[in-house]
Design a protein around this motif. Structure first.
Motif, short mmCIF file in Angstrom:
data_model
loop_
_atom_site.label_atom_id
_atom_site.label_comp_id
_atom_site.label_asym_id
_atom_site.label_seq_id
_atom_site.Cartn_x
_atom_site.Cartn_y
_atom_site.Cartn_z
N GLY A 238 0.84 -1.36 -0.04
CA GLY A 238 -0.03 -0.08 -0.11
C GLY A 238 0.76 1.23 0.01
N TYR A 239 2.08 1.18 0.32
CA TYR A 239 3.06 2.20 0.03
C TYR A 239 3.75 2.49 -1.27
N HIS A 240 4.15 3.67 -1.60
CA HIS A 240 4.90 4.04 -2.85
C HIS A 240 6.30 3.88 -2.56
N LEU B 164 9.57 5.44 -2.96
CA LEU B 164 9.92 7.08 -3.11
C LEU B 164 11.36 7.14 -3.10
N GLY C 103 6.04 5.51 11.25
CA GLY C 103 5.59 6.33 10.13
C GLY C 103 6.74 6.72 9.17
N SER C 104 6.42 6.84 8.00
CA SER C 104 7.60 6.95 6.86
C SER C 104 8.57 8.26 7.14
N ARG D 189 9.95 3.51 1.61
CA ARG D 189 8.79 4.40 2.08
C ARG D 189 9.04 5.87 2.37
N THR E 279 -2.83 12.66 3.63
CA THR E 279 -1.38 12.17 2.78
C THR E 279 -1.88 10.89 2.01
N PRO E 280 -2.56 9.87 2.66
CA PRO E 280 -3.33 8.75 1.61
C PRO E 280 -4.20 9.33 0.59
N PHE F 195 -1.68 10.53 -2.13
CA PHE F 195 -1.07 9.44 -3.13
C PHE F 195 -2.12 8.75 -3.96
O1 C5P Z 1 3.96 6.23 6.86
P1 C5P Z 1 2.73 7.22 7.10
O2 C5P Z 1 1.95 6.66 7.93
O3 C5P Z 1 3.05 8.44 7.23
O4 C5P Z 1 1.99 7.12 5.37
C1 C5P Z 1 0.61 7.65 5.47
C2 C5P Z 1 -0.02 7.27 4.22
O5 C5P Z 1 0.74 7.87 2.98
C3 C5P Z 1 0.11 5.61 3.95
O6 C5P Z 1 -0.87 5.02 4.52
C4 C5P Z 1 0.16 5.71 2.40
O7 C5P Z 1 -1.21 5.72 1.98
C5 C5P Z 1 0.84 7.06 1.92
N1 C5P Z 1 2.10 6.66 1.63
C6 C5P Z 1 2.60 6.18 0.34
N2 C5P Z 1 3.74 5.90 0.13
C7 C5P Z 1 4.77 6.24 0.91
C8 C5P Z 1 4.60 6.91 2.29
C9 C5P Z 1 3.14 7.02 2.52
O8 C5P Z 1 1.77 5.56 -0.16
N3 C5P Z 1 6.10 6.04 0.62
#
Ligand code: C5P
Length: 308
Positions: free
Chosen positions: A30-32, A34, A141-142, A158, A184-185, A188
Motif C-alpha cells: 500500500g506504500y509507494h 520513494l 511512520g515514513s 517508504r 496524505t493517503p 497518493f
Molecule cells: O507512513 P505514513 O503513515 O506517514 O504514511 C501515510 C500514508 O501515506 C500511507 O498509509 C500511504 O497511503 C501513503 N504513503 C505512500 N507511500 C509512501 C509513504 C506514504 O503511499 N512512501
C-alpha cells in the motif's frame, strides 16, 4: 510530607520540506516507493513528557483543536511503543506545543512522534541507541526517522531509509499555510488516479540538486526543486495554483507544494527576501497564514530536562 513536582523533559522536533520527491509505483503493502531529498526546517513542535498515573496527550497552539488527543495521535503510539520496548507502563502525560501546520505536508505528526521517542528515552534513562530509535521511528511512520535525524537527507523505500547529505549552507523559506489540510493517503491515491488516466510529468534525478545544495546558491537550487505529489495536491485543491503564483510574484525564487501539501514552500534568496515575500503573501489573500523558516536544522533534541 513534601510532594515533589516532576520536571518535564522537553524535546524540539523540526518540520520538513521535500526539495525533491519522486514517487514510484504502488507497492503491495500500500506504500509507494520513494526517492526524496528532505530538508529539516526551523518551524518546529515542542513535546514535553512528565510521569503521570496514565498515558495522556494534550495539545496547545493555534491548530490544537485539529489534533486528536487520543490513541490515534502518533505521539501516543510512540509512547506505547517505547514503553513496550522498555517493559514498562506508558504512564506519562504528553504535552504537544504545535508550531507545525496540521495536515500540512510538513511532517507535523511525525515530528511529535520523533520528539516523544527522544523525550521518553531521556525521561526513563533508557539509553536507546541510534539504530533502535530509527527502528521504532520507522515503525511509526515514513517521515519519523527523518524528524529524528534532521539536517538534509536522501530518503528511499517508504522514505524511512536515510542517507545524510552534508551542507554548510542555510536556505530561507516562506511557508504559506492553507485553510484546510490534505490527507496524505488521499493525495497518493489521487496521484495513482492521475497516472492511470494520463501521464503527469515526473521529476528528474537528484544529481544537479545535490550539487546545488553543496554549492549553497539558492538561485541555482530554485529551478531544481520538484515534487511528484504536487500535481495530485493541485488536482484536489486547485486554489493552490494561485498561492504558488503569488509567492513567485512576491519575489520568491521558486514555490513548491510541500510533501503531500497543502502547505506551499517558497525558496527565497536570503533572510531579508523571505521577510519581504512573507509580508506580501500575507496581504495577497491566497492563504490562511504565512511563516518564515530556515533550514537545515537539527533533528529531535532535548531542549529542557530535569536535573538528576
Ligand atoms: O507512513 P505514513 O503513515 O506517514 O504514511 C501515510 C500514508 O501515506 C500511507 O498509509 C500511504 O497511503 C501513503 N504513503 C505512500 N507511500 C509512501 C509513504 C506514504 O503511499 N512512501
Amino acid at each position: 510530607m513534601l510532594s515533589v513536582v516532576p520536571t518535564p523533559v522537553t524535546v524540539r522536533a523540526p518540520s520538513k520540506v521535500n526539495l525533491h520527491l519522486a514517487v514510484g509505483d504502488l507497492r503491495e503493502d500500500g506504500y509507494h516507493e520513494l526517492r526524496t531529498v528532505f530538508q529539516a526546517l526551523s518551524l518546529s513542535d515542542e513535546v514535553s513528557v512528565v510521569p503521570a498515573d496514565a498515558l495522556s496527550v494534550q495539545v496547545r497552539g493555534a491548530d490544537a483543536a485539529l489534533v486528536p488527543a487520543d490513541s490515534t495521535n502518533l505521539a501516543w503510539r510512540a509512547a506505547e511503543l517505547v514503553a513496550a520496548r522498555a517493559g514498562r507502563e506508558p504512564a506519562v502525560a504528553i504535552m504537544i506545543d504545535k508550531g507545525i501546520p496540521v495536515a500540512g505536508g510538513m511532517a507535523g505528526g511525525s515530528a511529535d512522534a520523533a520528539a516523544t521517542l527522544v523525550a521518553l528515552d531521556a525521561l526513563w534513562h533508557l539509553g536507546l541507541g541510534r539504530d533502535e530509535l530509527d527502528e521504532l521511528a520507522a515503525e511509526l511512520g515514513s517521515d519519523v526517522p527523518f524528524c529524528l535525524h534532521g539536517g538534509i537527507a536522501i530518503g528511499t523505500g517508504r522514505g524511512e531509509h536515510l542517507v545524510p547529505v552534508l551542507s554548510r549552507h542555510t536556505f530561507h523559506w516562506v511557508l504559506a499555510l492553507a485553510k484546510d489540510g490534505l490527507s496524505t493517503p488521499v493525495v497518493f491515491r489521487e496521484l495513482d488516479r492521475l497516472r492511470a488516466e494520463g501521464n503527469p510529468r515526473r521529476v528528474d534525478g537528484t544529481d544537479e540538486l545535490l550539487h546545488a545544495l553543496a554549492g549553497g546558491d539558492p538561485h541555482v537550487l530554485a529551478p531544481l526543486l520538484g515534487n511528484d505529489l504536487q500535481a495530485a495536491a493541485l488536482s484536489l485543491n486547485p486554489a493552490l495554483r494561485r498561492t504558488l503564483r503569488a509567492g513567485v510574484e512576491a519575489g520568491a525564487l521558486a514555490g513548491i507544494v510541500s510533501g503531500s501539501g497543502p502547505t506551499c514552500a517558497f525558496l527565497c534568496a536570503d533572510e531579508d527576501a523571505a521577510v519581504t515575500v512573507s509580508a506580501e503573501l500575507a496581504g495577497a489573500g491566497v492563504c490562511r497564514t504565512v511563516r518564515v523558516a530556515s533550514g537545515p536544522v537539527h533533528g529531535a533534541r532535548v531542549v529542557g530536562a530535569s536535573t538528576p
